[in-house]
Write a protein that holds these residues in place. Structure first.
Motif, mmCIF file in Angstrom:
data_model
loop_
_atom_site.group_PDB
_atom_site.id
_atom_site.type_symbol
_atom_site.label_atom_id
_atom_site.label_comp_id
_atom_site.label_asym_id
_atom_site.label_seq_id
_atom_site.Cartn_x
_atom_site.Cartn_y
_atom_site.Cartn_z
ATOM 1 N N SER A 137 13.054 -34.048 -12.853
ATOM 2 C CA SER A 137 12.932 -32.764 -13.538
ATOM 3 C C SER A 137 11.624 -32.065 -13.186
ATOM 4 N N THR A 138 10.525 -32.814 -13.177
ATOM 5 C CA THR A 138 9.219 -32.241 -12.844
ATOM 6 C C THR A 138 9.182 -31.775 -11.396
ATOM 7 N N ARG A 139 9.741 -32.573 -10.507
ATOM 8 C CA ARG A 139 9.773 -32.211 -9.088
ATOM 9 C C ARG A 139 10.581 -30.933 -8.884
ATOM 10 N N ASP A 197 11.152 -28.605 -11.100
ATOM 11 C CA ASP A 197 10.469 -27.478 -11.733
ATOM 12 C C ASP A 197 9.356 -26.933 -10.848
ATOM 13 N N LEU A 198 8.603 -27.835 -10.222
ATOM 14 C CA LEU A 198 7.529 -27.390 -9.327
ATOM 15 C C LEU A 198 8.089 -26.544 -8.185
ATOM 16 N N TRP A 199 9.141 -27.033 -7.565
ATOM 17 C CA TRP A 199 9.706 -26.291 -6.435
ATOM 18 C C TRP A 199 10.328 -24.973 -6.895
ATOM 19 N N ALA A 200 10.950 -24.994 -8.071
ATOM 20 C CA ALA A 200 11.565 -23.777 -8.601
ATOM 21 C C ALA A 200 10.501 -22.725 -8.904
ATOM 22 N N ARG A 201 9.364 -23.171 -9.459
ATOM 23 C CA ARG A 201 8.273 -22.228 -9.749
ATOM 24 C C ARG A 201 7.753 -21.597 -8.459
ATOM 25 N N HIS A 202 7.622 -22.423 -7.423
ATOM 26 C CA HIS A 202 7.181 -21.906 -6.125
ATOM 27 C C HIS A 202 8.171 -20.888 -5.575
ATOM 28 N N LEU A 261 3.225 -21.168 -11.957
ATOM 29 C CA LEU A 261 3.212 -22.257 -10.979
ATOM 30 C C LEU A 261 1.960 -23.106 -11.144
ATOM 31 N N HIS A 262 0.821 -22.464 -11.282
ATOM 32 C CA HIS A 262 -0.425 -23.211 -11.427
ATOM 33 C C HIS A 262 -0.425 -24.035 -12.718
ATOM 34 N N LEU A 263 0.153 -23.495 -13.780
ATOM 35 C CA LEU A 263 0.246 -24.250 -15.026
ATOM 36 C C LEU A 263 1.222 -25.421 -14.884
ATOM 37 N N ALA A 264 2.295 -25.222 -14.110
ATOM 38 C CA ALA A 264 3.243 -26.306 -13.868
ATOM 39 C C ALA A 264 2.577 -27.446 -13.107
ATOM 40 N N ILE A 265 1.686 -27.119 -12.194
ATOM 41 C CA ILE A 265 0.945 -28.146 -11.462
ATOM 42 C C ILE A 265 0.049 -28.919 -12.425
ATOM 43 N N ALA A 266 -0.596 -28.191 -13.342
ATOM 44 C CA ALA A 266 -1.443 -28.853 -14.335
ATOM 45 C C ALA A 266 -0.616 -29.773 -15.227
ATOM 46 N N GLU A 267 0.574 -29.329 -15.601
ATOM 47 C CA GLU A 267 1.459 -30.163 -16.422
ATOM 48 C C GLU A 267 1.884 -31.417 -15.665
ATOM 49 N N ALA A 268 2.126 -31.261 -14.360
ATOM 50 C CA ALA A 268 2.563 -32.395 -13.542
ATOM 51 C C ALA A 268 1.478 -33.447 -13.404
ATOM 52 N N SER A 296 2.481 -25.282 0.842
ATOM 53 C CA SER A 296 1.707 -26.433 1.317
ATOM 54 C C SER A 296 1.266 -27.314 0.151
ATOM 55 N N ILE A 297 0.855 -26.674 -0.940
ATOM 56 C CA ILE A 297 0.393 -27.422 -2.110
ATOM 57 C C ILE A 297 1.540 -28.227 -2.730
ATOM 58 N N VAL A 298 2.645 -27.541 -2.996
ATOM 59 C CA VAL A 298 3.769 -28.206 -3.656
ATOM 60 C C VAL A 298 4.361 -29.288 -2.762
ATOM 61 N N THR A 299 4.473 -29.014 -1.484
ATOM 62 C CA THR A 299 5.012 -30.011 -0.552
ATOM 63 C C THR A 299 4.155 -31.273 -0.546
ATOM 64 N N ALA A 300 2.830 -31.098 -0.565
ATOM 65 C CA ALA A 300 1.930 -32.249 -0.573
ATOM 66 C C ALA A 300 2.053 -33.033 -1.877
ATOM 67 N N ILE A 301 2.213 -32.336 -2.999
ATOM 68 C CA ILE A 301 2.405 -33.030 -4.282
ATOM 69 C C ILE A 301 3.670 -33.866 -4.236
ATOM 70 N N LEU A 302 4.762 -33.251 -3.815
ATOM 71 C CA LEU A 302 6.054 -33.944 -3.809
ATOM 72 C C LEU A 302 6.082 -35.113 -2.818
#
Length: 242
Positions: free
Chosen positions: A135-137, A139-144, A162-169, A209-215
């Motif tokens: 779900s978190t993964r 959501d991050l991609w959907a926000r992006h 998106l930035h808040l979703a990263i903080a939540e993750a 680039s940010i979201v891809t690296a997180i995932l």
């Protein structure tokens, strides 16, 4: 380089302004450097900038980047391109001024942006170091993806989400509140100048680039991508506000 009035008083300032940019955010840094040129009075209202080829050589960027930066600043009312025999790119007279002009000190900007750097690079590193649930993964991609097609009217809100979703993750509940509070301060300043289409596009590329690296679970890459991303907006903020 083209000569302008009162050159004798501006030699050292010009050396500082017309110097190669660092690598990473060529467009944002070029825009910021041009704004700095204007706000420092290196090129006064009504005067022309040096030719594009000279600016490109001085900044160490392509002429396309300089041309795009000039176009963005023309759209925001800072520059006036003119064609013809006596054409060129002229500084607007009078200049537009951000609503916070004269009320924000360099120390305040250093404080807010320094905290942002610590909070958001820490958040992205923590997020990339965790095993995220599906779900978190998603959501991050959907926000992006939601922010990618956004226009100037809605981009700031979607970018913030998106930035808040990263903080939540990151999995640290108190961190989200700190990022939100800091982001609110930053947005007040960002809202004092118009969003630029090319900047939105560039931010989208950096978000990916940010979201891809997180995932992918790559903390170092995620942190480096976030640092580059934050550096671009920092350059614009300092250029317009300081």
């Amino acid at each position: 380089m083209s000569e302008h009035p009162h050159d004798g008083d501006l030699v050292e300032v010009r050396k500082a302004v017309y110097r190669p940019l660092r690598r990473g955010n060529a467009l944002e840094d070029t825009v910021a450097r041009l704004v700095q040129t204007i706000r420092l009075g290196v090129v006064a209202p009504g005067e022309s900038l040096p030719p594009e080829r000279e600016l490109a050589a001085s900044f160490g960027v392509s002429r396309d980047t300089v041309r795009e930066a000039i176009r963005e600043l023309a759209d925001t009312g800072y520059l006036l391109p003119r064609r013809g025999r006596y054409g060129g790119t002229f500084v607007a007279d009078p200049l537009p001024h951000p609503t916070t002009s004269g009320t924000v000190t360099p120390e305040e900007i250093d404080d807010v942006l320094g905290l942002r750097r610590v909070l958001e690079t820490g958040a992205v590193r923590a997020a990339a170091s965790r095993s995220l649930d599906a779900s978190t993964r998603a959501d991050l991609w959907a926000r992006h993806e939601a922010a990618l097609p956004a226009g100037p009217e809605e981009y700031r809100r979607l970018d913030t989400l998106l930035h808040l979703a990263i903080a939540e993750a990151a999995g640290i509940p108190s961190l989200v509140a700190l990022v939100a509070e800091n982001r609110a301060d930053v947005n007040v300043w960002l809202d004092t100048f118009p969003l630029m289409p090319r900047n939105i596009q560039h931010s989208g590329e950096q978000h990916e680039s940010i979201v891809t690296a997180i995932l992918a679970g790559r903390p170092d890459a995620a942190e480096a991508a976030m640092r580059d991303h934050l550096a671009g907006s920092e350059a614009l903020l300092r250029g317009f506000l300081v």
